[in-house]
Enzyme design. Structure first.
Site, PDB file in Angstrom:
ATOM      1  N   TYR A 136       0.754  -1.167   0.066  1.00  0.00           N
ATOM      2  CA  TYR A 136      -0.052  -0.184  -0.082  1.00  0.00           C
ATOM      3  C   TYR A 136       0.927   1.164   0.090  1.00  0.00           C
ATOM      4  CZ  TYR A 136      -4.008  -3.015   1.012  1.00  0.00           C
ATOM      5  OH  TYR A 136      -4.925  -3.948   1.107  1.00  0.00           O
ATOM      6  N   LYS A 185       3.430 -15.340   2.553  1.00  0.00           N
ATOM      7  CA  LYS A 185       3.434 -15.998   1.298  1.00  0.00           C
ATOM      8  C   LYS A 185       4.773 -16.549   0.859  1.00  0.00           C
ATOM      9  CE  LYS A 185       1.057 -17.656  -1.996  1.00  0.00           C
ATOM     10  NZ  LYS A 185       0.469 -19.260  -1.942  1.00  0.00           N
ATOM     11  N   ASP A 217      -3.076 -18.174   1.830  1.00  0.00           N
ATOM     12  CA  ASP A 217      -4.126 -18.839   1.365  1.00  0.00           C
ATOM     13  C   ASP A 217      -4.785 -19.886   2.399  1.00  0.00           C
ATOM     14  OD1 ASP A 217      -1.639 -19.951   0.865  1.00  0.00           O
ATOM     15  OD2 ASP A 217      -2.244 -20.743  -1.152  1.00  0.00           O
ATOM     16  N   ASP A 241      -5.283  -7.008   5.777  1.00  0.00           N
ATOM     17  CA  ASP A 241      -6.553  -6.091   5.333  1.00  0.00           C
ATOM     18  C   ASP A 241      -7.706  -7.078   5.066  1.00  0.00           C
ATOM     19  OD1 ASP A 241      -8.390  -4.065   4.421  1.00  0.00           O
ATOM     20  OD2 ASP A 241      -7.224  -3.430   3.162  1.00  0.00           O
ATOM     21  N   ASP A 245     -11.380  -8.556   7.617  1.00  0.00           N
ATOM     22  CA  ASP A 245     -12.532  -8.557   7.339  1.00  0.00           C
ATOM     23  C   ASP A 245     -13.461  -9.769   7.076  1.00  0.00           C
ATOM     24  OD1 ASP A 245     -12.552  -5.801   6.813  1.00  0.00           O
ATOM     25  OD2 ASP A 245     -12.863  -5.750   4.906  1.00  0.00           O
TER      26      ASP A 245
END
Length: 357
Positions: A136, A185, A217, A241, A245
């Site tokens: 980001y 990852k 994942d 992020d 959620d």
């Protein structure tokens, strides 16, 4: 005297923040509240999403209680001129690098989760998200190369950034069930390989915490399969992020999802505290928004920035009792809903005189 900057912002922000302030001041009477403009309302009045006067109020305070920012009419503007820019500026200005997102399955909301009750009942986890680095904040470009439009986003993490967020997560795990899942990852990304190396090194200072490395994942899958298996999760900005959620949805309602964004550690840690539901402009000003997440954010403020653990526990217990036994707002009980203030009234009654029904 403990000064708190209150930035209600836009949409339902003023509605829910007002109720959070009522509960916070009842639980911690020594707080002094100063309100200031932020977001779309500040752009209209001051020409910028984060006016200097608002920043001054924040700098003179021990913490920020934040509502929500955003609104119609800003779609064509660059990111720096949108209401959401205020939030990014506050994070950068105060070095708020650690985002904490609790996700708990509250009794009484069993039917609100997309998972079967027997899978979600007892879920109580917290995601620690690195907030000021990663994809980001890397350099971005969109340009033509040999007749083809090419977009680039740079993902950078430095070892000290990883170490400090890892220590925040390990310290938090020590206060809970002593288990930490580090999500990365590393089978693909070089930044994740560094992440795993640093987290493993930091773990040597916390032999009392059980560390597990999980690929992102797989973490997303395991959250759905067995959310109760997680205690504390630490991960980088984008993964956090997304996973936070997902966890909020599994818990049953975004209306009960609180958050804390913390700076450097200390006895009382400066932070920004906010519900994550957004501005919800379709119900703004109608007095029907769920203030539970804003109130729970105020509890986090009491714990981390004011050192008022007992007050935080009282607030959280009062909210949990109200969610379990009612009354509830329309997003949780469409058949017999109450308004924003009435929900807060019920929390306040249980805060001052604890009840079980």
């Amino acid at each position: 005297m403990k000064r708190i900057a209150v930035l209600p912002g836009d949409g339902i922000g003023p509605d829910v923040t007002a109720q959070a302030v009522r509960v916070l001041t009842a639980a911690v009477p020594s707080v002094v509240i100063t309100e200031a403009r932020v977001g779309a309302s500040a752009i209209r009045e001051d020409g910028t999403a984060l006016p200097r006067a608002t920043l001054d109020v924040c700098e003179a305070s021990e913490a920020i209680l934040f509502g929500a920012v955003g609104g119609p009419g800003f779609d064509g503007r660059p990111p720096s001129e949108r209401p959401e820019a205020a939030l990014l500026q506050l994070r950068q200005h105060f070095g708020l690098y650690a985002n904490l997102r609790p996700a708990r399955a509250f009794a009484g909301l069993d039917d609100s989760s997309p998972l079967r009750p027997e899978r979600v009942c007892g879920m109580d986890l917290i995601i620690v998200r690195e907030l000021t680095g990663g994809l980001y904040y890397g350099e971005k470009s969109l340009r033509d190369e040999d007749g083809v439009t090419v977009a680039r986003d740079e993902l950078i993490y430095r070892a000290p950034e990883i170490e400090r967020i890892a220590r925040t997560a390990f310290e938090l795990a020590r206060t809970r069930r002593g288990r930490l899942a580090s999500v990365d990852k590393s089978n693909v990304l070089m930044s994740s390989r560094l992440w795993r190396t640093i987290v493993t090194e930091v773990a040597r200072d916390y032999p009392d915490v059980v560390l597990e490395h999980v690929l992102v994942d797989n973490a997303a899958m395991q959250l759905v399969r067995e959310p109760r298996a997680f205690d504390v999760i630490v991960t980088e900005n984008m993964f956090g992020d997304i996973l936070s959620d997902e966890a909020a949805a599994i818990a049953g309602s975004i209306g009960v999802a609180a958050s804390a964004s913390l700076g450097a550690p200390g006895e009382r840690r400066f932070g920004l505290y906010e519900p994550i539901a957004g501005t919800a402009p379709d119900i703004a000003g109608r007095g029907i928004a769920n203030p539970a997440a804003a109130i729970l954010s105020a509890a986090l403020l009491a714990r981390f920035s004011l050192g008022e653990d007992a007050a935080a526990e009282r607030i959280e217990r009062a909210v949990a009792q109200t969610l379990e036994h009612g009354p509830r707002t329309a997003d949780l009980d469409a058949s017999n809903p109450v308004g924003t203030r009435a929900f807060a009234d019920a929390v306040l009654s249980r805060l001052t005189t604890p009840v079980h029904a």
